[in-house]
Design a protein around this motif. Structure first.
Motif, PDB file in Angstrom:
ATOM      1  N   SER A  97       0.816  -1.209   0.000  1.00  0.00           N
ATOM      2  CA  SER A  97       0.000   0.000   0.000  1.00  0.00           C
ATOM      3  C   SER A  97       0.857   1.269   0.000  1.00  0.00           C
ATOM      4  O   SER A  97       0.386   2.331  -0.388  1.00  0.00           O
ATOM      5  CB  SER A  97      -0.938   0.007   1.215  1.00  0.00           C
ATOM      6  N   ASP A  98       2.100   1.158   0.413  1.00  0.00           N
ATOM      7  CA  ASP A  98       2.992   2.332   0.451  1.00  0.00           C
ATOM      8  C   ASP A  98       4.322   1.970  -0.200  1.00  0.00           C
ATOM      9  O   ASP A  98       5.223   1.446   0.450  1.00  0.00           O
ATOM     10  CB  ASP A  98       3.211   2.785   1.893  1.00  0.00           C
ATOM     11  N   TRP A  99       4.423   2.259  -1.483  1.00  0.00           N
ATOM     12  CA  TRP A  99       5.623   1.913  -2.240  1.00  0.00           C
ATOM     13  C   TRP A  99       6.839   2.727  -1.825  1.00  0.00           C
ATOM     14  O   TRP A  99       7.972   2.328  -2.085  1.00  0.00           O
ATOM     15  CB  TRP A  99       5.368   2.080  -3.735  1.00  0.00           C
ATOM     16  N   GLU A 100       6.636   3.848  -1.188  1.00  0.00           N
ATOM     17  CA  GLU A 100       7.765   4.695  -0.767  1.00  0.00           C
ATOM     18  C   GLU A 100       8.221   4.400   0.657  1.00  0.00           C
ATOM     19  O   GLU A 100       9.132   5.045   1.167  1.00  0.00           O
ATOM     20  CB  GLU A 100       7.401   6.173  -0.915  1.00  0.00           C
ATOM     21  N   ALA A 101       7.612   3.423   1.302  1.00  0.00           N
ATOM     22  CA  ALA A 101       7.997   3.055   2.674  1.00  0.00           C
ATOM     23  C   ALA A 101       9.444   2.555   2.687  1.00  0.00           C
ATOM     24  O   ALA A 101       9.946   2.051   1.680  1.00  0.00           O
ATOM     25  CB  ALA A 101       7.067   1.971   3.206  1.00  0.00           C
ATOM     26  N   PRO A 102      10.127   2.699   3.836  1.00  0.00           N
ATOM     27  CA  PRO A 102      11.491   2.172   3.936  1.00  0.00           C
ATOM     28  C   PRO A 102      11.487   0.672   3.688  1.00  0.00           C
ATOM     29  O   PRO A 102      10.612  -0.049   4.173  1.00  0.00           O
ATOM     30  CB  PRO A 102      11.889   2.471   5.383  1.00  0.00           C
TER      31      PRO A 102
ATOM     32  N   SER B 194      13.800   2.025  -0.795  1.00  0.00           N
ATOM     33  CA  SER B 194      12.368   1.984  -0.515  1.00  0.00           C
ATOM     34  C   SER B 194      11.811   0.624  -0.954  1.00  0.00           C
ATOM     35  O   SER B 194      12.487  -0.163  -1.626  1.00  0.00           O
ATOM     36  CB  SER B 194      11.650   3.091  -1.294  1.00  0.00           C
ATOM     37  N   VAL B 195      10.567   0.374  -0.598  1.00  0.00           N
ATOM     38  CA  VAL B 195       9.900  -0.845  -1.043  1.00  0.00           C
ATOM     39  C   VAL B 195       9.876  -0.878  -2.573  1.00  0.00           C
ATOM     40  O   VAL B 195      10.117  -1.906  -3.195  1.00  0.00           O
ATOM     41  CB  VAL B 195       8.474  -0.931  -0.456  1.00  0.00           C
TER      42      VAL B 195
ATOM     43  N   SER C 118      12.054   0.448  -4.667  1.00  0.00           N
ATOM     44  CA  SER C 118      13.395   0.112  -5.166  1.00  0.00           C
ATOM     45  C   SER C 118      13.669  -1.379  -5.058  1.00  0.00           C
ATOM     46  O   SER C 118      14.203  -1.999  -5.993  1.00  0.00           O
ATOM     47  CB  SER C 118      14.468   0.872  -4.387  1.00  0.00           C
ATOM     48  N   LEU C 119      13.316  -1.961  -3.922  1.00  0.00           N
ATOM     49  CA  LEU C 119      13.528  -3.395  -3.733  1.00  0.00           C
ATOM     50  C   LEU C 119      12.709  -4.212  -4.731  1.00  0.00           C
ATOM     51  O   LEU C 119      13.215  -5.178  -5.316  1.00  0.00           O
ATOM     52  CB  LEU C 119      13.173  -3.805  -2.307  1.00  0.00           C
ATOM     53  N   ALA C 120      11.465  -3.827  -4.942  1.00  0.00           N
ATOM     54  CA  ALA C 120      10.626  -4.542  -5.903  1.00  0.00           C
ATOM     55  C   ALA C 120      11.184  -4.386  -7.315  1.00  0.00           C
ATOM     56  O   ALA C 120      11.204  -5.352  -8.092  1.00  0.00           O
ATOM     57  CB  ALA C 120       9.187  -4.027  -5.835  1.00  0.00           C
ATOM     58  N   GLY C 121      11.664  -3.205  -7.641  1.00  0.00           N
ATOM     59  CA  GLY C 121      12.241  -2.973  -8.962  1.00  0.00           C
ATOM     60  C   GLY C 121      13.484  -3.809  -9.198  1.00  0.00           C
ATOM     61  O   GLY C 121      13.664  -4.394 -10.275  1.00  0.00           O
ATOM     62  N   HIS C 122      14.349  -3.898  -8.209  1.00  0.00           N
ATOM     63  CA  HIS C 122      15.562  -4.708  -8.343  1.00  0.00           C
ATOM     64  C   HIS C 122      15.225  -6.195  -8.443  1.00  0.00           C
ATOM     65  O   HIS C 122      15.853  -6.935  -9.211  1.00  0.00           O
ATOM     66  CB  HIS C 122      16.518  -4.447  -7.175  1.00  0.00           C
ATOM     67  N   THR C 123      14.231  -6.625  -7.684  1.00  0.00           N
ATOM     68  CA  THR C 123      13.810  -8.025  -7.764  1.00  0.00           C
ATOM     69  C   THR C 123      13.250  -8.328  -9.143  1.00  0.00           C
ATOM     70  O   THR C 123      13.584  -9.351  -9.758  1.00  0.00           O
ATOM     71  CB  THR C 123      12.761  -8.331  -6.678  1.00  0.00           C
ATOM     72  N   ASN C 124      12.418  -7.450  -9.659  1.00  0.00           N
ATOM     73  CA  ASN C 124      11.845  -7.645 -10.986  1.00  0.00           C
ATOM     74  C   ASN C 124      12.935  -7.680 -12.056  1.00  0.00           C
ATOM     75  O   ASN C 124      12.908  -8.513 -12.960  1.00  0.00           O
ATOM     76  CB  ASN C 124      10.832  -6.553 -11.298  1.00  0.00           C
TER      77      ASN C 124
END
Length: 62
Positions: free
Chosen positions: A30-35, A41-42, A44-50
């Motif tokens: 729900s908060d993509w900018e959360a640490p 951020s969340v 950034s982590l999702a982007g790197h995983t993808n």
């Protein structure tokens, strides 16, 4: 996607399941900018995983 045989073919269902699990988790964010981790951020982590996921697919197809 290219046809795979042997060990690669055996691992495809596991890779697909891991991919679906990742997408399922992303759907709950729900908060993509959360640490996320350190300075990341969340989002950034999702982007790197993808990106790592798409790299594996590209390398296997090459």
């Amino acid at each position: 996607m290219a046809e795979h045989s042997g060990a690669a073919a055996d691992l495809l269902p596991l890779y697909a399941a891991a991919s679906e699990a990742f997408l399922s988790i992303c759907r709950t964010v729900s908060d993509w900018e959360a640490p996320g981790l350190g300075e990341w951020s969340v989002r950034s982590l999702a982007g790197h995983t993808n990106r790592s996921h798409t790299n594996v697919v590209a390398y296997l197809e090459a």
